[in-house]
Design an enzyme around this catalytic site. Sequence first.
Site, PDB file in Angstrom:
ATOM      1  N   CYS A   2       6.253  11.743  -1.380  1.00 56.16           N
ATOM      2  CA  CYS A   2       6.227  12.733  -2.244  1.00 56.16           C
ATOM      3  C   CYS A   2       7.024  12.593  -3.313  1.00 56.16           C
ATOM      4  O   CYS A   2       8.144  12.257  -3.112  1.00 56.16           O
ATOM      5  CB  CYS A   2       6.952  14.640  -1.384  1.00 56.16           C
ATOM      6  SG  CYS A   2       6.088  15.323   0.021  1.00 56.16           S
ATOM      7  N   ARG A  27       4.056   7.091  -4.692  1.00 54.90           N
ATOM      8  CA  ARG A  27       5.155   8.249  -3.520  1.00 54.90           C
ATOM      9  C   ARG A  27       4.142   9.620  -2.644  1.00 54.90           C
ATOM     10  O   ARG A  27       4.567  10.044  -1.716  1.00 54.90           O
ATOM     11  CB  ARG A  27       6.533   8.695  -4.170  1.00 54.90           C
ATOM     12  CG  ARG A  27       7.392   8.440  -4.258  1.00 54.90           C
ATOM     13  CD  ARG A  27       8.784   8.674  -5.252  1.00 54.90           C
ATOM     14  NE  ARG A  27       8.908   9.220  -4.046  1.00 54.90           N
ATOM     15  CZ  ARG A  27      10.350   8.979  -3.103  1.00 54.90           C
ATOM     16  NH1 ARG A  27      10.878   7.920  -3.661  1.00 54.90           N
ATOM     17  NH2 ARG A  27      10.884   9.038  -2.469  1.00 54.90           N
ATOM     18  N   TRP A  72       2.467  14.352  -0.450  1.00 60.81           N
ATOM     19  CA  TRP A  72       2.013  13.106   0.827  1.00 60.81           C
ATOM     20  C   TRP A  72       2.112  14.169   1.270  1.00 60.81           C
ATOM     21  O   TRP A  72       3.330  14.516   2.549  1.00 60.81           O
ATOM     22  CB  TRP A  72       2.992  12.107   0.768  1.00 60.81           C
ATOM     23  CG  TRP A  72       2.167  10.939   1.947  1.00 60.81           C
ATOM     24  CD1 TRP A  72       1.237   9.823   1.919  1.00 60.81           C
ATOM     25  CD2 TRP A  72       3.269  10.892   3.265  1.00 60.81           C
ATOM     26  NE1 TRP A  72       1.011   9.336   3.575  1.00 60.81           N
ATOM     27  CE2 TRP A  72       2.106  10.322   3.941  1.00 60.81           C
ATOM     28  CE3 TRP A  72       3.808  11.434   3.922  1.00 60.81           C
ATOM     29  CZ2 TRP A  72       2.250  10.084   5.737  1.00 60.81           C
ATOM     30  CZ3 TRP A  72       3.752  11.083   5.489  1.00 60.81           C
ATOM     31  CH2 TRP A  72       3.551  10.368   5.933  1.00 60.81           C
ATOM     32  N   ASN A  96      10.479  17.693  -2.121  1.00 68.69           N
ATOM     33  CA  ASN A  96      10.490  16.525  -0.749  1.00 68.69           C
ATOM     34  C   ASN A  96      11.629  15.920   0.802  1.00 68.69           C
ATOM     35  O   ASN A  96      12.524  16.048   0.587  1.00 68.69           O
ATOM     36  CB  ASN A  96      10.469  15.231  -1.687  1.00 68.69           C
ATOM     37  CG  ASN A  96      10.206  14.243  -0.918  1.00 68.69           C
ATOM     38  OD1 ASN A  96       9.571  13.911   0.239  1.00 68.69           O
ATOM     39  ND2 ASN A  96      11.813  12.381  -1.586  1.00 68.69           N
ATOM     40  N   GLY A  97      10.451  16.004   1.782  1.00 66.94           N
ATOM     41  CA  GLY A  97      11.218  16.295   2.859  1.00 66.94           C
ATOM     42  C   GLY A  97      10.144  16.587   3.596  1.00 66.94           C
ATOM     43  O   GLY A  97       9.275  17.234   3.668  1.00 66.94           O
ATOM     44  N   GLU A 456       1.212 -10.242   9.097  1.00 70.05           N
ATOM     45  CA  GLU A 456       1.098  -9.622   7.539  1.00 70.05           C
ATOM     46  C   GLU A 456      -0.095  -9.882   7.168  1.00 70.05           C
ATOM     47  O   GLU A 456       0.298  -8.794   6.215  1.00 70.05           O
ATOM     48  CB  GLU A 456       2.592 -10.189   6.407  1.00 70.05           C
ATOM     49  CG  GLU A 456       2.552  -9.592   5.264  1.00 70.05           C
ATOM     50  CD  GLU A 456       3.029  -8.489   5.047  1.00 70.05           C
ATOM     51  OE1 GLU A 456       3.245  -7.714   6.321  1.00 70.05           O
ATOM     52  OE2 GLU A 456       2.772  -7.508   3.866  1.00 70.05           O
ATOM     53  N   LYS A 460      -2.050  -6.261   5.826  1.00 71.18           N
ATOM     54  CA  LYS A 460      -2.136  -6.237   4.541  1.00 71.18           C
ATOM     55  C   LYS A 460      -3.687  -5.501   4.239  1.00 71.18           C
ATOM     56  O   LYS A 460      -3.784  -4.489   3.631  1.00 71.18           O
ATOM     57  CB  LYS A 460      -2.129  -7.222   3.361  1.00 71.18           C
ATOM     58  CG  LYS A 460      -1.402  -6.888   2.056  1.00 71.18           C
ATOM     59  CD  LYS A 460       0.097  -7.065   1.823  1.00 71.18           C
ATOM     60  CE  LYS A 460       0.936  -6.240   2.278  1.00 71.18           C
ATOM     61  NZ  LYS A 460       2.102  -5.426   2.835  1.00 71.18           N
ATOM     62  N   GLU A 463      -4.645  -2.458   5.456  1.00 67.75           N
ATOM     63  CA  GLU A 463      -4.366  -1.264   4.258  1.00 67.75           C
ATOM     64  C   GLU A 463      -4.485  -1.385   3.306  1.00 67.75           C
ATOM     65  O   GLU A 463      -5.315   0.822   2.848  1.00 67.75           O
ATOM     66  CB  GLU A 463      -2.926  -1.850   4.467  1.00 67.75           C
ATOM     67  CG  GLU A 463      -1.681  -0.732   3.386  1.00 67.75           C
ATOM     68  CD  GLU A 463      -0.650  -1.544   3.200  1.00 67.75           C
ATOM     69  OE1 GLU A 463      -0.250  -2.560   3.685  1.00 67.75           O
ATOM     70  OE2 GLU A 463       0.186  -0.443   3.598  1.00 67.75           O
ATOM     71  N   HIS A 479      -6.360 -15.880  25.560  1.00 63.88           N
ATOM     72  CA  HIS A 479      -5.925 -14.687  26.665  1.00 63.88           C
ATOM     73  C   HIS A 479      -6.240 -13.462  26.721  1.00 63.88           C
ATOM     74  O   HIS A 479      -5.858 -11.915  27.712  1.00 63.88           O
ATOM     75  CB  HIS A 479      -4.611 -14.349  26.958  1.00 63.88           C
ATOM     76  CG  HIS A 479      -3.893 -15.941  27.385  1.00 63.88           C
ATOM     77  ND1 HIS A 479      -4.053 -16.573  28.707  1.00 63.88           N
ATOM     78  CD2 HIS A 479      -2.718 -16.462  26.316  1.00 63.88           C
ATOM     79  CE1 HIS A 479      -2.945 -18.120  28.111  1.00 63.88           C
ATOM     80  NE2 HIS A 479      -2.892 -17.724  27.690  1.00 63.88           N
ATOM     81  N   LYS A 579       4.663   4.987  -0.271  1.00 56.86           N
ATOM     82  CA  LYS A 579       5.430   3.777  -0.128  1.00 56.86           C
ATOM     83  C   LYS A 579       6.590   4.233   0.151  1.00 56.86           C
ATOM     84  O   LYS A 579       6.916   3.059   0.892  1.00 56.86           O
ATOM     85  CB  LYS A 579       5.316   3.220  -1.855  1.00 56.86           C
ATOM     86  CG  LYS A 579       5.986   2.146  -2.211  1.00 56.86           C
ATOM     87  CD  LYS A 579       5.616   1.097  -2.969  1.00 56.86           C
ATOM     88  CE  LYS A 579       6.197   0.213  -3.052  1.00 56.86           C
ATOM     89  NZ  LYS A 579       5.670  -1.341  -1.820  1.00 56.86           N
TER      90      LYS A 579
HETATM   91  O1  M6R Z   1      10.138  -0.075   1.857  1.00 58.95           O
HETATM   92  P1  M6R Z   1      10.210  -0.324   3.267  1.00 58.95           P
HETATM   93  O2  M6R Z   1      10.131  -1.885   3.268  1.00 58.95           O
HETATM   94  O3  M6R Z   1      11.362  -0.218   4.426  1.00 58.95           O
HETATM   95  O4  M6R Z   1       8.660   0.374   3.583  1.00 58.95           O
HETATM   96  C1  M6R Z   1       8.453  -0.301   4.919  1.00 58.95           C
HETATM   97  C2  M6R Z   1       6.917  -0.221   5.051  1.00 58.95           C
HETATM   98  O5  M6R Z   1       6.801   1.337   5.359  1.00 58.95           O
HETATM   99  C3  M6R Z   1       6.304  -0.695   3.886  1.00 58.95           C
HETATM  100  O6  M6R Z   1       6.068  -2.200   4.270  1.00 58.95           O
HETATM  101  C4  M6R Z   1       4.949  -0.912   4.575  1.00 58.95           C
HETATM  102  O7  M6R Z   1       4.071  -1.246   5.366  1.00 58.95           O
HETATM  103  C5  M6R Z   1       3.515  -1.062   3.145  1.00 58.95           C
HETATM  104  N1  M6R Z   1       3.155  -0.264   3.069  1.00 58.95           N
HETATM  105  C6  M6R Z   1       3.195  -2.141   4.010  1.00 58.95           C
HETATM  106  O8  M6R Z   1       2.387  -3.210   2.566  1.00 58.95           O
END
Ligand code: M6R
Length: 584
Positions: A2, A27, A72, A96-97, A456, A460, A463, A479, A579
């Site tokens: 948010c 956000r 969000w 926000n929260g 990673e 990615k 996501e 395994h 984010k």
């Molecule tokens: O701001 P941060 O690095 O603490 O965020 C952690 C995760 O929320 C963040 O890395 C998330 O997994 C990303 N969207 C990955 O691309």
Amino acid sequence: MCGIIGYIGKKAAAPTIYGGLLRLEYRGYDSAGIAVSDGRKVRQVKLAGRVNLLEGRLSALCGNAGIGHTRWATHGAPDDVNAHPHRAGKITIVHNGIIENYAELKREALALGETFLSETDSEVIACLINRYYRGKILPALKEACGRLRGSYAILAICEGEDGIAVAKNKSPVVIGCGADGTYVSSDIPALAGLCGEVCIAEDGDYAFLTAEGFEIYDGALNRVSRPMQKNRALPEDVDKGGYPHFMLKEIYRSPRAAEDTVRAFGGVKQKFCKYAEGTGRVILAGCGTAYNSCLAARRYFESFARVPCEVETAGEYRYKNPVITPSTLVIAVSQSGETADTVEAAALARGRGAKVIAVTNAPFSALTRIAGLTVPVAAGFEVCVAATKSYTGQLAALYLMAKALGGGDPSPLEEAPSKIKAALDDMDICAVADMCVHSRGVYFLGRDLDYATALEASLKLKEVSYIQCEGYAAGELKHGALALIDGEKTAVTIISDPALAGKCENAVEQVISRGGKVAVITTLAQVASAFGGRAEVVLLPQCDKYVAPLVTAAAVQVLAYRCAVLLGRNPDMPRNLAKSVTVE
Ligand code: M6R
């Protein structure tokens, strides 16, 4: 998680707030809304979906003071009714929260005959302020906050009263003055080009904004002063800069992120060495991509400094009863410095006597206020929800910290920017992307440091493309996961360590012999020639094995990006995500 923004001044508030919401959209993008006061009446528009849907409605909002929100969703579906702002009587708020005790407060309000329109937790805030309002909004906001449990950044306006009231607890609030008015926002870059300096509010602070400026107050509503910081965010940070998406722009900024992080480390190296003196054990904690950078960094700390090192997802760490001794160093890694789990994990560790270092791209974030020391990631502002250049910056910072702790020579890292750049300029990963989007599942395989990259890569890809995928240690394939391999699945193996290449090649052969589709991403020419003609091969510049994660990361980021584009997804705003995850 948010975004909120408020403005009061000489300009028309609606377009100003709309522009701010576009910059805060990373956000959350489930719904958006704006409320504007013309001094007498407050009018609002709010709609499910992206911020730009509001554009055609702005003319309905006249006035020079207003508040806006991009959501969000946490409580209640992402629809028009649950969109912010929320209103009760003369009071309109954005939040926000998360209000943890909202159900109890709602029951109490219903018993008093108060009514609700939405399913959100936030609406109880408007309701409480309205109940406590006696002609001045700030004391009413304070009284309402006294009833709330949870996290909040709240902006509140009242029909017939000038000014914007603000409350902050565990959700970020940034306030600044511009040439034509006063601004409040969730994040500094939303104020890029508008405010030369900004004030970062602290937990428990209240504020009141007028067209002339702002005052900050403590929990007893006594005036307090908070330092002003230079706003380093530039308008170009929140601009795509000619790229079709922020994700691509930011991947191409990775060489610069590595370079700037190396430079920034020079400024804190001595402090770091002093702070980390006597470290007998390192605990690395983070979430998502930051967690994956911790996995790679474990190898750095073990190899360069020879200290035992553990990696924890911050969300798990905060709820265990961690063993902390005087020689434990906890390193909390977070791009935003706002992630609730990481911030709370760091607070727990600090509270139990650990030394805590924040590794973050956000110099004034909550995490930096908890940590005993901050090591900067100088990746520059990152807009795309998927972390890319910040991952590169995190790897660089963690590499340098491990080298400094072990007293080793960090110079191999100097080649990282040019190697990443060469990889980005020369690689052709389109055929692998095509293979992935035509598969019913993708497996990323790697060993040791390449295993961290495999995880990673998988994060990615899932996501931004929504393709079903997993990261596996290459040796683990046989395994269990090998049972899933058939002609509709792709295995992408990452190979950058000459000592482990043979073992990884075995895994590739196992997939080939089961009829799976195969791609290899490697920095090793001999591996490329071993699979030429039998697999899609992407050959990256040869480099030091500890530097390789920065180079292979760029390749898997571009792969994820290409897949998203081929599938028609918007990689900058993956569904259901935001984010900065400032809630649990
Ligand atoms: O701001 P941060 O690095 O603490 O965020 C952690 C995760 O929320 C963040 O890395 C998330 O997994 C990303 N969207 C990955 O691309």
